[in-house]
Design a protein around this motif. Structure first.
Motif, PDB file in Angstrom:
ATOM      1  N   PRO A  12     -50.165 -52.319 -32.359  1.00  0.00           N
ATOM      2  CA  PRO A  12     -50.435 -53.677 -32.378  1.00  0.00           C
ATOM      3  C   PRO A  12     -50.013 -54.558 -33.163  1.00  0.00           C
ATOM      4  O   PRO A  12     -49.836 -54.212 -34.402  1.00  0.00           O
ATOM      5  N   PRO A  13     -50.150 -55.848 -32.980  1.00  0.00           N
ATOM      6  CA  PRO A  13     -49.834 -56.696 -33.978  1.00  0.00           C
ATOM      7  C   PRO A  13     -50.950 -56.783 -34.825  1.00  0.00           C
ATOM      8  O   PRO A  13     -52.051 -56.545 -34.423  1.00  0.00           O
ATOM      9  N   GLU A  14     -50.735 -56.970 -36.167  1.00  0.00           N
ATOM     10  CA  GLU A  14     -51.880 -56.982 -37.216  1.00  0.00           C
ATOM     11  C   GLU A  14     -52.385 -58.488 -37.532  1.00  0.00           C
ATOM     12  O   GLU A  14     -51.583 -59.469 -37.498  1.00  0.00           O
ATOM     13  N   ILE A  69     -47.160 -60.641 -26.288  1.00  0.00           N
ATOM     14  CA  ILE A  69     -47.859 -60.685 -25.057  1.00  0.00           C
ATOM     15  C   ILE A  69     -48.681 -59.525 -25.028  1.00  0.00           C
ATOM     16  O   ILE A  69     -48.225 -58.455 -25.050  1.00  0.00           O
ATOM     17  N   PRO A  70     -49.774 -59.919 -24.789  1.00  0.00           N
ATOM     18  CA  PRO A  70     -50.982 -58.959 -24.711  1.00  0.00           C
ATOM     19  C   PRO A  70     -50.874 -58.009 -23.214  1.00  0.00           C
ATOM     20  O   PRO A  70     -50.228 -58.634 -22.288  1.00  0.00           O
ATOM     21  N   PRO A  71     -51.369 -56.726 -23.026  1.00  0.00           N
ATOM     22  CA  PRO A  71     -50.858 -56.073 -21.920  1.00  0.00           C
ATOM     23  C   PRO A  71     -51.403 -56.779 -20.704  1.00  0.00           C
ATOM     24  O   PRO A  71     -50.793 -56.942 -19.617  1.00  0.00           O
ATOM     25  N   GLU A  72     -52.583 -57.453 -20.671  1.00  0.00           N
ATOM     26  CA  GLU A  72     -53.115 -57.985 -19.375  1.00  0.00           C
ATOM     27  C   GLU A  72     -51.999 -59.432 -19.055  1.00  0.00           C
ATOM     28  O   GLU A  72     -51.767 -59.414 -17.745  1.00  0.00           O
ATOM     29  N   SER A  73     -51.480 -60.109 -19.840  1.00  0.00           N
ATOM     30  CA  SER A  73     -50.464 -61.083 -19.682  1.00  0.00           C
ATOM     31  C   SER A  73     -49.177 -60.300 -19.306  1.00  0.00           C
ATOM     32  O   SER A  73     -48.454 -60.812 -18.308  1.00  0.00           O
ATOM     33  N   SER A  74     -48.976 -59.083 -19.780  1.00  0.00           N
ATOM     34  CA  SER A  74     -47.566 -58.593 -19.146  1.00  0.00           C
ATOM     35  C   SER A  74     -47.839 -58.061 -17.659  1.00  0.00           C
ATOM     36  O   SER A  74     -47.079 -58.020 -16.971  1.00  0.00           O
ATOM     37  N   ALA A  75     -49.104 -57.800 -17.356  1.00  0.00           N
ATOM     38  CA  ALA A  75     -49.195 -57.410 -16.069  1.00  0.00           C
ATOM     39  C   ALA A  75     -48.975 -58.571 -15.274  1.00  0.00           C
ATOM     40  O   ALA A  75     -48.368 -58.398 -14.033  1.00  0.00           O
ATOM     41  N   SER A  99     -49.090 -49.692 -19.156  1.00  0.00           N
ATOM     42  CA  SER A  99     -49.695 -48.589 -18.768  1.00  0.00           C
ATOM     43  C   SER A  99     -49.888 -47.789 -20.265  1.00  0.00           C
ATOM     44  O   SER A  99     -50.965 -46.842 -20.203  1.00  0.00           O
ATOM     45  N   GLU A 100     -49.471 -48.222 -21.293  1.00  0.00           N
ATOM     46  CA  GLU A 100     -49.550 -47.702 -22.621  1.00  0.00           C
ATOM     47  C   GLU A 100     -50.528 -48.514 -23.559  1.00  0.00           C
ATOM     48  O   GLU A 100     -50.728 -48.312 -24.520  1.00  0.00           O
ATOM     49  N   ASN A 101     -50.982 -49.705 -22.596  1.00  0.00           N
ATOM     50  CA  ASN A 101     -52.052 -50.702 -23.387  1.00  0.00           C
ATOM     51  C   ASN A 101     -51.292 -51.323 -24.852  1.00  0.00           C
ATOM     52  O   ASN A 101     -51.956 -51.215 -25.730  1.00  0.00           O
ATOM     53  N   ARG A 102     -49.882 -51.283 -24.725  1.00  0.00           N
ATOM     54  CA  ARG A 102     -49.369 -52.129 -25.942  1.00  0.00           C
ATOM     55  C   ARG A 102     -48.993 -53.553 -25.529  1.00  0.00           C
ATOM     56  O   ARG A 102     -48.781 -54.154 -24.331  1.00  0.00           O
ATOM     57  N   PHE A 103     -48.700 -54.115 -26.688  1.00  0.00           N
ATOM     58  CA  PHE A 103     -48.333 -55.664 -26.723  1.00  0.00           C
ATOM     59  C   PHE A 103     -46.793 -55.727 -26.481  1.00  0.00           C
ATOM     60  O   PHE A 103     -45.909 -54.597 -26.929  1.00  0.00           O
ATOM     61  N   VAL A 104     -46.198 -56.697 -25.811  1.00  0.00           N
ATOM     62  CA  VAL A 104     -44.774 -56.903 -25.900  1.00  0.00           C
ATOM     63  C   VAL A 104     -44.295 -58.122 -26.824  1.00  0.00           C
ATOM     64  O   VAL A 104     -45.153 -59.082 -26.877  1.00  0.00           O
ATOM     65  N   ILE A 105     -43.278 -57.886 -27.631  1.00  0.00           N
ATOM     66  CA  ILE A 105     -42.964 -58.998 -28.167  1.00  0.00           C
ATOM     67  C   ILE A 105     -41.846 -59.621 -27.541  1.00  0.00           C
ATOM     68  O   ILE A 105     -40.773 -58.991 -26.929  1.00  0.00           O
TER      69      ILE A 105
END
Length: 109
Positions: A12-14, A69-75, A99-105
């Protein structure tokens, strides 16, 4: 042709850290999308993202620069692009991130 590059963040982003460097080599799961294909969705999307740092919460994606981009916005983005044959790889990446609950850059133009 200009392109956006999306990658799944393994960690996750720091908090307090700025993500200012274009360093796609740090994101092995990276998908490039031409700007003319993604721009209509970028303009329509109004979900939560962070510009360069978790301290800069925004409603919408910045075309230039780095977005976290947080997981909820990726969805939300995955749902928006569903059915677009040119964005199948991006949809898969976004779905994996959710599905992995990860952020996207997102590296902008």
């Amino acid at each position: 042709m200009a392109k956006y590059e999306f990658g799944i963040m393994e960690n996750p982003p720091e908090s307090g850290r700025r993500y200012d460097d274009y360093d796609p080599e740090n994101y092995p799961r990276l998908v490039a999308v031409e700007d003319d294909i993604f721009d209509p969705f970028l303009i329509e999307f109004k979900g939560t993202v962070y510009w360069h740092t978790l301290d800069e919460k925004a409603d919408g994606i910045a075309m230039v620069g780095i977005n976290l981009i947080p997981p909820e916005s990726s969805a939300v983005i995955a749902d928006m692009i569903n059915g677009n044959d040119e964005l199948v790889a991006l949809k898969k990446l976004l779905t994996e991130a959710v599905s992995e609950n990860r952020f996207v850059i997102l590296f902008g133009l």
